[in-house]
Write an enzyme that holds these catalytic residues in place. Sequence first.
Site, short mmCIF file in Angstrom:
data_model
loop_
_atom_site.label_atom_id
_atom_site.label_comp_id
_atom_site.label_asym_id
_atom_site.label_seq_id
_atom_site.Cartn_x
_atom_site.Cartn_y
_atom_site.Cartn_z
NE ARG A 175 -7.64 6.48 -2.28
CZ ARG A 175 -8.91 6.33 -2.62
NH1 ARG A 175 -9.79 5.91 -1.74
NH2 ARG A 175 -9.31 6.57 -3.83
NE ARG A 191 -9.18 0.26 -1.98
CZ ARG A 191 -10.08 1.21 -1.93
NH1 ARG A 191 -10.97 1.33 -2.87
NH2 ARG A 191 -10.11 2.05 -0.92
NE ARG A 199 -12.98 2.78 2.35
CZ ARG A 199 -13.15 3.66 1.35
NH1 ARG A 199 -14.07 3.46 0.45
NH2 ARG A 199 -12.39 4.72 1.26
#
Length: 131
Positions: free
Chosen positions: A2, A96, A107
């Site tokens: 990431r 985020r 998620r």
Amino acid sequence: MRPGEVDGKGYYIVSKEEFLSMVDKSELLKYALVYGDYKGISKKHFRNYLAKGYDIVLRVDTQGAQTLTKTLTNSAVFIFLVGESELELVERLIDRKTETAESLLVRIATAREEVKHAKNFGYLVMNAEGR
């Protein structure tokens, strides 16, 4: 990897082929496919840190905790970390800016399932904003 992650700082990044080779050679303490990515803990790195006398903190999902409970038996403490609410979790994930709408739904669904396993942990800690 990431954005912002650096190989060797908190994570060791390997190719899918290398990871699967590590699985075949039983080089991982635990491994799983999580949100489409392979994740695992190297036995070698784990043992090296133990040999240096470090206390080791691992961030794993409930599946990983279940595996490690069997492997580490009584030598580990398991802590379930939970947000104040599902809404708070969603807001943090959105802030985020790393999730697509589809991955956000995955998620959330995963978090709903994982919270059902909190009773299997030695401790429960609420990750409350500002505290």
